[in-house]
Design a protein around this motif. Structure first.
Motif, mmCIF file in Angstrom:
data_model
loop_
_atom_site.group_PDB
_atom_site.id
_atom_site.type_symbol
_atom_site.label_atom_id
_atom_site.label_comp_id
_atom_site.label_asym_id
_atom_site.label_seq_id
_atom_site.Cartn_x
_atom_site.Cartn_y
_atom_site.Cartn_z
ATOM 1 N N THR A 265 -19.874 9.699 6.700
ATOM 2 C CA THR A 265 -20.922 10.325 5.878
ATOM 3 C C THR A 265 -21.608 9.317 4.968
ATOM 4 N N THR A 266 -20.814 8.512 4.269
ATOM 5 C CA THR A 266 -21.373 7.589 3.267
ATOM 6 C C THR A 266 -21.600 6.183 3.811
ATOM 7 N N ASP A 267 -21.018 5.878 4.951
ATOM 8 C CA ASP A 267 -21.089 4.546 5.550
ATOM 9 C C ASP A 267 -20.377 3.497 4.695
ATOM 10 N N GLN A 268 -19.506 3.959 3.786
ATOM 11 C CA GLN A 268 -18.742 3.054 2.934
ATOM 12 C C GLN A 268 -17.371 2.758 3.558
ATOM 13 N N PRO A 269 -16.774 1.592 3.246
ATOM 14 C CA PRO A 269 -15.454 1.256 3.794
ATOM 15 C C PRO A 269 -14.390 2.266 3.368
ATOM 16 N N VAL A 270 -13.515 2.622 4.288
ATOM 17 C CA VAL A 270 -12.376 3.485 3.968
ATOM 18 C C VAL A 270 -11.342 2.624 3.255
ATOM 19 N N PRO A 271 -10.904 3.017 2.049
ATOM 20 C CA PRO A 271 -10.055 2.124 1.240
ATOM 21 C C PRO A 271 -8.669 1.860 1.823
ATOM 22 N N ASN A 272 -8.041 2.879 2.403
ATOM 23 C CA ASN A 272 -6.693 2.721 2.968
ATOM 24 C C ASN A 272 -6.624 3.444 4.309
ATOM 25 N N PHE A 273 -6.197 2.734 5.335
ATOM 26 C CA PHE A 273 -6.152 3.358 6.659
ATOM 27 C C PHE A 273 -5.102 2.667 7.525
ATOM 28 N N THR A 274 -4.801 3.314 8.643
ATOM 29 C CA THR A 274 -3.811 2.815 9.593
ATOM 30 C C THR A 274 -4.471 2.599 10.952
ATOM 31 N N ILE A 275 -4.131 1.502 11.611
ATOM 32 C CA ILE A 275 -4.566 1.240 12.978
ATOM 33 C C ILE A 275 -3.343 1.279 13.886
ATOM 34 N N PRO A 290 2.927 4.681 20.015
ATOM 35 C CA PRO A 290 2.140 3.496 19.676
ATOM 36 C C PRO A 290 2.917 2.213 19.937
ATOM 37 N N ARG A 291 2.224 1.182 20.418
ATOM 38 C CA ARG A 291 2.839 -0.128 20.600
ATOM 39 C C ARG A 291 2.971 -0.849 19.275
ATOM 40 N N GLY A 292 2.152 -0.488 18.335
ATOM 41 C CA GLY A 292 2.220 -1.080 17.006
ATOM 42 C C GLY A 292 1.427 -0.241 16.030
ATOM 43 N N GLU A 293 1.840 -0.221 14.782
ATOM 44 C CA GLU A 293 1.180 0.581 13.751
ATOM 45 C C GLU A 293 1.036 -0.287 12.505
ATOM 46 N N TYR A 294 -0.203 -0.426 12.000
ATOM 47 C CA TYR A 294 -0.475 -1.409 10.958
ATOM 48 C C TYR A 294 -1.355 -0.795 9.872
ATOM 49 N N GLU A 295 -1.078 -1.128 8.629
ATOM 50 C CA GLU A 295 -1.835 -0.609 7.492
ATOM 51 C C GLU A 295 -2.837 -1.649 6.995
ATOM 52 N N PHE A 296 -4.052 -1.189 6.646
ATOM 53 C CA PHE A 296 -5.096 -2.084 6.159
ATOM 54 C C PHE A 296 -5.823 -1.436 4.977
ATOM 55 N N THR A 297 -6.612 -2.248 4.293
ATOM 56 C CA THR A 297 -7.374 -1.756 3.136
ATOM 57 C C THR A 297 -8.813 -2.246 3.212
ATOM 58 N N ASP A 298 -9.656 -1.608 2.390
ATOM 59 C CA ASP A 298 -11.051 -2.045 2.191
ATOM 60 C C ASP A 298 -11.876 -2.017 3.470
#
Length: 333
Positions: A265-275, A290-298
């Motif tokens: 909606t806002t096109d802004q970065p999601v602050p905390n998410f998982t790939i 999942p073969r791998g699960e990783y946390e990222f920010t910004d």
């Protein structure tokens, strides 16, 4: 056991994951049951994201590896009950092409669904073997020994089975050369025979300093290989036949996944998410595990992906958002 009697001496392994970023790294805790069949541990970490059990005993069938055998709340109260079955066993004799018994031959009995869970046993001085306890159904038996080619058979079993003598074949030599994209040999690469005559076998070895692995007791017909080493992209389903010519396998550099995760909606970065990295069996149908699960920010992710030639997908998830799955990609992209 099936009769409700306690089993002493069962080995219990507790696999604990307390880090979503690096799944499975928290390690395993082991315990052994006492005369009342009870076990306990006080070594669990304070934070537990996931926990699995595996129970094994030489005289009983082991449940699936790391399945959630009993609810965690019952385990914490000491009320969990795990029942092991006696199952069936396969016995037999391994002989060479000359008809003589072969001592020290490796034999594995497993199911087609779980080919690598069967315990590898060795024959005694008379060439005799006894498998670990197994559930009934279709069973795959392979045998091999130094100086002999392998043998393989499939049976249906609902009770203990005495096999006719399994005869090993004449040995053949399979040479596998593993190099990087510059043609330089890769030392310490894992070379596995994963398929022979439509069945999984899992015979493993490693390359020498020149990148060569020699399997001296290969079958005469076609096998499928998997080759890999940390820091390179693994390659599977390589068809190979024993003979004078080397099988050349080229390993490429690891695949890197980079990208952004934005609010739609806002096109802004999601602050905390998982790939999550998963294999895909078609567009929009990722594998369950999942073969791998990783946390990222910004809103930015950057990760190394251990791929084979299967199609892969990445799934982005965040609190308050609907998860999104990437288009499939292979290890060339």
């Amino acid at each position: 056991d099936d009769a409700g009697e306690p089993i002493a001496g069962a080995r219990v392994r507790v696999s604990v994951d307390s880090s979503k970023k690096y799944p499975g790294v928290s390690g395993r805790i082991e315990a052994t049951t006492d005369e009342q069949g009870r076990w306990w541990t006080q070594d669990l970490p304070e934070r537990i994201d996931r926990m699995w059990l595996h129970v094994s005993h030489a005289e009983y069938v082991s449940p699936d590896w790391y399945s959630e055998l009993v609810p965690a709340d019952k385990l914490s109260k000491g009320e969990g009950v795990i029942t092991l079955s006696r199952g069936l066993q396969v016995t037999g004799t391994i002989i060479g092409a000359d008809g003589e018994a072969v001592s020290g031959a490796e034999v594995q009995v497993s199911t087609p669904m779980h080919p690598y869970r069967g315990e590898v046993v060795k024959t005694d001085a008379q060439g005799r073997f006894r498998s670990q306890p197994l559930t009934g159904g279709t069973l795959v038996i392979w045998a091999r020994a130094d100086g002999h080619g392998p043998a393989l058979t499939t049976i249906e079993a609902t009770k203990d089975v005495e096999l006719p003598a399994m005869k090993l074949t004449e040995p053949h030599v399979l040479r596998v050369r593993v190099v990087d994209r510059h043609g330089l040999g890769i030392e310490g690469a894992d070379v596995s025979v994963i398929q022979w005559r439509g069945n999984s076998v899992g015979w493993r070895g490693q390359t020498d300093a020149s990148g060569l692995h020699v399997l001296n007791n290969a079958p005469a017909d076609k096998v499928s290989l998997r080759v890999g080493k940390e820091g390179f992209t693994s390659v599977s389903d390589i068809e190979a036949i024993a003979g004078d010519e080397e099988v050349l396998v080229v390993l490429g550099p690891p695949l890197r996944g980079r990208g952004r995760v934005l609010d739609a909606t806002t096109d802004q970065p999601v602050p905390n998410f998982t790939i999550k990295h998963m294999y895909s069996w078609g567009v929009g149908s990722p594998a369950d595990n999942p073969r791998g699960e990783y946390e990222f920010t910004d809103g930015i992710f950057d990760l190394v992906i251990d791929t084979r030639e299967y199609e892969n997908v990445l799934m982005a998830s965040a609190s308050g958002y609907e998860s999104q799955i990437s288009l499939p990609f292979d290890n060339t992209k």
